[in-house]
Design an enzyme around this catalytic site. Structure first.
Site, PDB file in Angstrom:
ATOM      1  N   GLY A  72       2.122  -7.058  -2.709  1.00  0.00           N
ATOM      2  CA  GLY A  72       3.187  -7.414  -1.767  1.00  0.00           C
ATOM      3  C   GLY A  72       3.129  -8.893  -1.416  1.00  0.00           C
ATOM      4  O   GLY A  72       2.047  -9.442  -1.241  1.00  0.00           O
ATOM      5  N   ARG A 110       3.682  -5.530  -9.391  1.00  0.00           N
ATOM      6  CA  ARG A 110       2.655  -4.495  -9.428  1.00  0.00           C
ATOM      7  C   ARG A 110       2.498  -4.131 -10.900  1.00  0.00           C
ATOM      8  O   ARG A 110       3.465  -4.171 -11.655  1.00  0.00           O
ATOM      9  CB  ARG A 110       3.062  -3.310  -8.565  1.00  0.00           C
ATOM     10  CG  ARG A 110       3.130  -3.731  -7.086  1.00  0.00           C
ATOM     11  CD  ARG A 110       2.930  -2.572  -6.135  1.00  0.00           C
ATOM     12  NE  ARG A 110       2.415  -3.041  -4.850  1.00  0.00           N
ATOM     13  CZ  ARG A 110       3.178  -3.475  -3.835  1.00  0.00           C
ATOM     14  NH1 ARG A 110       4.483  -3.499  -3.941  1.00  0.00           N
ATOM     15  NH2 ARG A 110       2.632  -3.884  -2.711  1.00  0.00           N
ATOM     16  N   ASP A 136      -5.472  -5.741  -0.829  1.00  0.00           N
ATOM     17  CA  ASP A 136      -6.689  -5.052  -1.292  1.00  0.00           C
ATOM     18  C   ASP A 136      -6.563  -4.520  -2.717  1.00  0.00           C
ATOM     19  O   ASP A 136      -7.541  -4.508  -3.456  1.00  0.00           O
ATOM     20  CB  ASP A 136      -7.153  -3.978  -0.303  1.00  0.00           C
ATOM     21  CG  ASP A 136      -6.116  -2.905  -0.063  1.00  0.00           C
ATOM     22  OD1 ASP A 136      -4.967  -3.073  -0.516  1.00  0.00           O
ATOM     23  OD2 ASP A 136      -6.457  -1.891   0.576  1.00  0.00           O
ATOM     24  N   GLY A 137      -5.346  -4.099  -3.120  1.00  0.00           N
ATOM     25  CA  GLY A 137      -5.156  -3.652  -4.503  1.00  0.00           C
ATOM     26  C   GLY A 137      -5.445  -4.798  -5.462  1.00  0.00           C
ATOM     27  O   GLY A 137      -6.188  -4.639  -6.445  1.00  0.00           O
ATOM     28  N   THR A 144      -1.464 -11.048   2.887  1.00  0.00           N
ATOM     29  CA  THR A 144      -0.714  -9.831   3.238  1.00  0.00           C
ATOM     30  C   THR A 144      -0.336  -9.909   4.712  1.00  0.00           C
ATOM     31  O   THR A 144      -1.107 -10.427   5.519  1.00  0.00           O
ATOM     32  CB  THR A 144      -1.551  -8.548   2.983  1.00  0.00           C
ATOM     33  OG1 THR A 144      -0.935  -7.461   3.675  1.00  0.00           O
ATOM     34  CG2 THR A 144      -2.971  -8.652   3.470  1.00  0.00           C
ATOM     35  N   ASP A 199      -0.225  -7.400   6.552  1.00  0.00           N
ATOM     36  CA  ASP A 199      -0.794  -6.228   7.225  1.00  0.00           C
ATOM     37  C   ASP A 199      -2.082  -6.527   8.002  1.00  0.00           C
ATOM     38  O   ASP A 199      -2.493  -5.721   8.835  1.00  0.00           O
ATOM     39  CB  ASP A 199      -1.084  -5.119   6.200  1.00  0.00           C
ATOM     40  CG  ASP A 199       0.162  -4.733   5.408  1.00  0.00           C
ATOM     41  OD1 ASP A 199       1.265  -4.840   5.973  1.00  0.00           O
ATOM     42  OD2 ASP A 199       0.037  -4.348   4.237  1.00  0.00           O
ATOM     43  N   ASP A 222      -5.058  -6.326   6.956  1.00  0.00           N
ATOM     44  CA  ASP A 222      -5.937  -5.170   6.726  1.00  0.00           C
ATOM     45  C   ASP A 222      -7.062  -5.452   5.734  1.00  0.00           C
ATOM     46  O   ASP A 222      -7.625  -4.523   5.165  1.00  0.00           O
ATOM     47  CB  ASP A 222      -5.096  -3.980   6.229  1.00  0.00           C
ATOM     48  CG  ASP A 222      -4.376  -4.274   4.915  1.00  0.00           C
ATOM     49  OD1 ASP A 222      -4.343  -5.446   4.499  1.00  0.00           O
ATOM     50  OD2 ASP A 222      -3.855  -3.328   4.301  1.00  0.00           O
ATOM     51  N   ARG A 279       1.336  -0.924   6.687  1.00  0.00           N
ATOM     52  CA  ARG A 279       0.728   0.122   5.843  1.00  0.00           C
ATOM     53  C   ARG A 279      -0.223   0.976   6.680  1.00  0.00           C
ATOM     54  O   ARG A 279       0.203   1.527   7.663  1.00  0.00           O
ATOM     55  CB  ARG A 279       0.045  -0.504   4.638  1.00  0.00           C
ATOM     56  CG  ARG A 279       1.061  -1.099   3.660  1.00  0.00           C
ATOM     57  CD  ARG A 279       0.526  -1.121   2.274  1.00  0.00           C
ATOM     58  NE  ARG A 279      -0.732  -1.851   2.237  1.00  0.00           N
ATOM     59  CZ  ARG A 279      -1.513  -1.917   1.177  1.00  0.00           C
ATOM     60  NH1 ARG A 279      -1.158  -1.314   0.062  1.00  0.00           N
ATOM     61  NH2 ARG A 279      -2.640  -2.591   1.200  1.00  0.00           N
ATOM     62  N   ARG A 311      17.207   5.126  20.772  1.00  0.00           N
ATOM     63  CA  ARG A 311      17.640   4.442  19.549  1.00  0.00           C
ATOM     64  C   ARG A 311      16.399   4.058  18.731  1.00  0.00           C
ATOM     65  O   ARG A 311      15.383   3.642  19.304  1.00  0.00           O
ATOM     66  CB  ARG A 311      18.400   3.158  19.896  1.00  0.00           C
ATOM     67  CG  ARG A 311      19.764   3.428  20.502  1.00  0.00           C
ATOM     68  CD  ARG A 311      20.773   3.784  19.409  1.00  0.00           C
ATOM     69  NE  ARG A 311      22.122   3.894  19.922  1.00  0.00           N
ATOM     70  CZ  ARG A 311      22.659   4.983  20.451  1.00  0.00           C
ATOM     71  NH1 ARG A 311      21.950   6.089  20.561  1.00  0.00           N
ATOM     72  NH2 ARG A 311      23.908   4.982  20.879  1.00  0.00           N
TER      73      ARG A 311
HETATM   74  P1  ADP Z   1      -1.761  -5.338  -2.736  1.00  0.00           P
HETATM   75  O1  ADP Z   1      -2.579  -6.324  -3.478  1.00  0.00           O
HETATM   76  O2  ADP Z   1      -0.690  -5.974  -1.907  1.00  0.00           O
HETATM   77  O3  ADP Z   1      -2.638  -4.363  -1.961  1.00  0.00           O
HETATM   78  P2  ADP Z   1      -1.276  -3.267  -4.768  1.00  0.00           P
HETATM   79  O4  ADP Z   1      -2.171  -2.275  -4.129  1.00  0.00           O
HETATM   80  O5  ADP Z   1       0.021  -2.806  -5.313  1.00  0.00           O
HETATM   81  O6  ADP Z   1      -0.922  -4.476  -3.793  1.00  0.00           O
HETATM   82  O7  ADP Z   1      -2.099  -3.948  -5.952  1.00  0.00           O
HETATM   83  C1  ADP Z   1      -1.523  -4.983  -6.722  1.00  0.00           C
HETATM   84  C2  ADP Z   1      -1.955  -4.855  -8.164  1.00  0.00           C
HETATM   85  O8  ADP Z   1      -3.377  -5.003  -8.264  1.00  0.00           O
HETATM   86  C3  ADP Z   1      -1.669  -3.531  -8.829  1.00  0.00           C
HETATM   87  O9  ADP Z   1      -0.328  -3.392  -9.250  1.00  0.00           O
HETATM   88  C4  ADP Z   1      -2.622  -3.591 -10.019  1.00  0.00           C
HETATM   89  O10 ADP Z   1      -2.108  -4.406 -11.045  1.00  0.00           O
HETATM   90  C5  ADP Z   1      -3.844  -4.293  -9.407  1.00  0.00           C
HETATM   91  N1  ADP Z   1      -4.835  -3.268  -9.027  1.00  0.00           N
HETATM   92  C6  ADP Z   1      -4.793  -2.423  -7.960  1.00  0.00           C
HETATM   93  N2  ADP Z   1      -5.847  -1.580  -7.956  1.00  0.00           N
HETATM   94  C7  ADP Z   1      -6.582  -1.878  -9.057  1.00  0.00           C
HETATM   95  C8  ADP Z   1      -7.780  -1.354  -9.637  1.00  0.00           C
HETATM   96  N3  ADP Z   1      -8.453  -0.356  -9.072  1.00  0.00           N
HETATM   97  N4  ADP Z   1      -8.229  -1.935 -10.772  1.00  0.00           N
HETATM   98  C9  ADP Z   1      -7.570  -2.960 -11.358  1.00  0.00           C
HETATM   99  N5  ADP Z   1      -6.433  -3.476 -10.864  1.00  0.00           N
HETATM  100  C10 ADP Z   1      -5.925  -2.962  -9.737  1.00  0.00           C
END
Ligand code: ADP
Length: 319
Positions: free
Chosen positions: A11, A72, A103-104, A125, A127, A129, A171, A243
């Protein structure tokens, strides 16, 4: 190390551009070459990689979103996808990577480090978080966007003497709800990190009604439930015109605040310093206004918490 890369992933958040600018300029300051990777890990796999110069990051410090775009990418969660990414990095002679994201994105960064490719995470982010930092890049801007929206809703809430339920992003984290609720004097703040008692919420609203309050504002963090659900429950219990406003993606946009620009500049530059010191698999952060770094695995293993003292204070100030 002679050549590094930078990407934004997951994000977007306001201030990511300021972070990219800091990475590029700090790297060039240290006489490194910098490559920008577009569209996050998807762009890495596809080889969407270009050299960046001082001027590549001109006129972006004040813009929301990310000039490198974000995406993503499911494929990057697989070993094969990660290996394709590393092949591209090798092809371009890139020896270290800065990943700006949530975190992803950090899990992807950690995988690269485990495969022997030094990667540093910068927390971007709205968030707030990510463990290991008091603030993430974009949180302050989103907070101010929410405050601005609630101030406007308050005007109409007062005029019509209505109860407003406002659902904010975050989130699984309640920081945006807690901070905006405290900043806006909300009657009730519902966050996923603290249990709530619907009867207590109703009692609070009734007490406000009895002392002639013109309106009530209830902030619900998306991780705690939907605004519409809370709206229905309050309407039913109190027979009150209610509302619901779901603020949605306006919270992710806009020009970053001064705080976020400074934070992004400091964290982006610190990430480059850490790569040069030979660090890998770490996240940069700010704690008590000091720049810090932590092992990504250790940081992600920690459970996100909100400041419970602040939560208690919000309740005490809205008796
Ligand atoms: P954010 O970074 O905002 O938390 P996402 O959770 O969608 O967003 O993660 C972004 C991207 O990071 C994912 O689309 C993927 O390409 C990569 N990613 C997420 N989790 C993993 C994982 N366990 N191993 C490798 N790459 C990951």
């Amino acid at each position: 190390m002679k050549r590094i890369g930078v990407l934004t992933s997951g994000g977007d958040s306001p201030g990511m551009n300021a972070a990219i600018r800091a990475v590029v300029r700090k790297a060039i300051f240290h006489e490194l070459e910098v490559y920008g990777i577009s569209y996050g890990y998807q762009g890495l796999i596809n080889g969407d990689i270009k050299k960046m110069e001082l001027g590549s990051v001109g006129d972006i410090i004040h813009r929301g979103g990310t000039m490198l775009y974000t995406a993503r990418c499911e494929e990057f969660k697989t070993l094969e996808g990660q290996q394709k990414g590393i092949e591209q990095l090798k092809k371009f002679g890139i020896e270290g990577l800065v990943v700006i994201g949530g975190d992803g994105s950090y899990r992807g960064a950690q995988k690269l480090t485990e495969h022997g490719f030094p990667t540093i995470g910068v927390p971007g982010t709205i968030d707030n978080d990510i463990p290991g930092t008091d603030f993430t890049i974009g949180f302050d801007t989103a907070l101010n966007t929410v405050i601005d929206a609630i101030d406007k809703i308050r005007d109409t809430a007062t005029s019509h003497e209505r109860t407003y339920v406002i659902e904010v992003m975050g989130r699984h984290a309640g920081d945006l709800a807690l901070w905006s609720g405290l900043a806006d004097g909300a009657e009730t703040i519902v966050v996923p990190e603290a249990d709530y008692d619907m009867e207590e919420i109703i009692g609070r609203l009734k007490r406000g009604q009895e002392r002639g309050k013109k309106h009530s504002i209830i902030i619900v963090a998306e991780g705690a439930g939907t605004g519409f659900d809370f709206g229905d429950r309050i309407k039913e219990a109190m027979n009150l015109e209610t509302r619901v406003t779901v603020l949605g993606h306006i919270q992710r946009g806009g020009s970053p605040t001064g705080f976020d620009r400074v934070l992004a500049s400091r964290l982006g530059a610190k990430a480059v310093d850490l790569l040069l010191e030979g660090k890998a698999g770490v996240t940069v952060g700010i704690e008590k206004n000091e720049l810090v770094y932590h092992d990504i695995n250790e940081a992600l293993a920690k459970k996100h918490t909100i400041d419970l003292e602040m939560y208690k204070l919000s309740q005490q100030l809205s008796i």
